[in-house]
Design a protein around this motif. Sequence first.
Motif, PDB file in Angstrom:
ATOM      1  N   GLY A 298      -5.981  -1.405  -4.729  1.00 51.87           N
ATOM      2  CA  GLY A 298      -5.555  -2.530  -5.553  1.00 51.87           C
ATOM      3  C   GLY A 298      -4.405  -3.298  -4.933  1.00 51.87           C
ATOM      4  N   ALA A 299      -3.513  -2.582  -4.265  1.00 50.13           N
ATOM      5  CA  ALA A 299      -2.361  -3.247  -3.639  1.00 50.13           C
ATOM      6  C   ALA A 299      -2.805  -4.174  -2.518  1.00 50.13           C
ATOM      7  CB  ALA A 299      -1.389  -2.200  -3.109  1.00 50.13           C
ATOM      8  N   VAL A 300      -3.691  -3.683  -1.670  1.00 49.50           N
ATOM      9  CA  VAL A 300      -4.180  -4.515  -0.560  1.00 49.50           C
ATOM     10  C   VAL A 300      -4.949  -5.719  -1.089  1.00 49.50           C
ATOM     11  CG1 VAL A 300      -5.733  -4.550   1.427  1.00 49.50           C
ATOM     12  CG2 VAL A 300      -4.220  -2.608   1.068  1.00 49.50           C
TER      13      VAL A 300
ATOM     14  N   ALA B 287       0.829  -1.211   0.000  1.00 49.63           N
ATOM     15  CA  ALA B 287       0.000   0.000   0.000  1.00 49.63           C
ATOM     16  C   ALA B 287       0.864   1.262   0.000  1.00 49.63           C
ATOM     17  CB  ALA B 287      -0.924  -0.012   1.221  1.00 49.63           C
ATOM     18  N   THR B 288       1.962   1.235   0.769  1.00 47.82           N
ATOM     19  CA  THR B 288       2.864   2.391   0.810  1.00 47.82           C
ATOM     20  C   THR B 288       3.501   2.646  -0.554  1.00 47.82           C
ATOM     21  OG1 THR B 288       3.342   1.958   3.143  1.00 47.82           O
ATOM     22  CG2 THR B 288       4.882   3.371   1.947  1.00 47.82           C
TER      23      THR B 288
ATOM     24  N   ILE C 276       0.837  -7.650  -6.547  1.00 46.15           N
ATOM     25  CA  ILE C 276       1.234  -8.934  -7.129  1.00 46.15           C
ATOM     26  C   ILE C 276       2.747  -9.094  -7.081  1.00 46.15           C
ATOM     27  CG2 ILE C 276       1.324 -10.237  -9.290  1.00 46.15           C
ATOM     28  CD1 ILE C 276      -1.448  -9.054  -9.948  1.00 46.15           C
ATOM     29  N   ALA C 277       3.474  -8.004  -7.373  1.00 52.69           N
ATOM     30  CA  ALA C 277       4.939  -8.060  -7.327  1.00 52.69           C
ATOM     31  C   ALA C 277       5.433  -8.364  -5.914  1.00 52.69           C
ATOM     32  CB  ALA C 277       5.523  -6.738  -7.822  1.00 52.69           C
TER      33      ALA C 277
ATOM     34  N   GLY D 259      -1.916  -0.350  -8.486  1.00 54.06           N
ATOM     35  CA  GLY D 259      -1.782  -0.862  -7.126  1.00 54.06           C
ATOM     36  C   GLY D 259      -1.811  -2.378  -7.082  1.00 54.06           C
ATOM     37  N   ALA D 260      -2.689  -2.974  -7.895  1.00 56.31           N
ATOM     38  CA  ALA D 260      -2.759  -4.424  -7.943  1.00 56.31           C
ATOM     39  C   ALA D 260      -1.461  -5.019  -8.482  1.00 56.31           C
ATOM     40  CB  ALA D 260      -3.941  -4.873  -8.796  1.00 56.31           C
TER      41      ALA D 260
END
Length: 377
Positions: free
Chosen positions: A64-66, A40-41, A165-166, A160-161
């Motif tokens: 998207g990251a979360v 998220a950061t 994923i990375a 963000g996704a």
Amino acid sequence: MGHPQNSWIVALPVGYLSAGRRVWVRHPRWSLAIKGALAATLAWFVGTLAPAPFSEYPYYAPLGAVLATTSTVVRSVRESVQTVAAVLIGAAIARAVDLLPLPGPLEVGVVVGIALLCVGWRIFGDMGSWAVNSAIFVLILGSGEGMGFIGSYAGLIVVGAAIGIAVNLLLPPLPLTPSEVALTRLRDELAEQIETLAAGLEDRGTLDPDAWEDRRHRLIPTIESARAAVGQMREASRANRKVRRTGYRDWVASQTRRAGALGTAAEVVDEIVRLLVEWERDGREDVALGRQLRPSFATTLRAFAAALRVAETQDAANRPDGGAAAQAAADAVRRLDDSLGELRHQVRETRRTSEQDYFVAGALILDVARGADALRL
């Protein structure tokens, strides 16, 4: 010769790393929180550095990251694609309805209603609710912003996704501890149910059908929880570089075998309970066991429960006490085999002096034998 203090100084960081690795494996929620916060950061900083109009809405990138870091590697890719698709559909619905001359409350109702119709589409999987969220966001927050807001909203979720994923690829989740806990709980509840059944047979009383039916139903959530946990573990092991390590690979293989053995044991216990409740009740002349066979079958059930409680240790060859644990499990199964042999002999002898055929007793023996075979990991 090296100084002893130097050896201690070198060993100290190694010990901390080893301890940290154990904590990381045993507490998957901690690793999930750290990965989610990191992703998220990073997504936030990327959003703020992006060109306009993306940089005006950087807070959408962490969403998207979360999303991507809260599931397995394989699932994170699939769910990210499904989420983006749902977001675009929701945004399209909001923009289309916004063009109609509708009052505010009616406009919101129409948007939500149409978006809810899309929630159940198979292409969205479990991410269909994002269509509703997107539609409301775009309708209310993006009113008057046009395609710039929609593009920023969907684009930042994609970015963000991708970051999530990375991070998942670098630190892939492998939830072995939750599945271990679920399997242990299933094992204990199955063994407890077998031991309770044996005690009921030893008391020579009738088995209460309603009480045992309730016991059977109470076991279902435990079985389903174990099945879901093992399924998630198997999915997480795909595209997961951790599994290449011997320790993790052995642990995954061990849990897979245990899940199969406990699944068979659960079926066996359910069938034994069903048969005994049906055939060992008051008013039946052709009972399954009767007074002559009840004590022997109770003894066999206790041997089955004992073998079940130590069955998981048969895979523990990579532990310091692996040999002794495997031997204990093998001995427990052998004692179960001996008890089954004695029970078979007693059933044959009882048939010779009785007019009953004891077919149900034979079926019960076959069920326990199937359970014993499943424990030969």
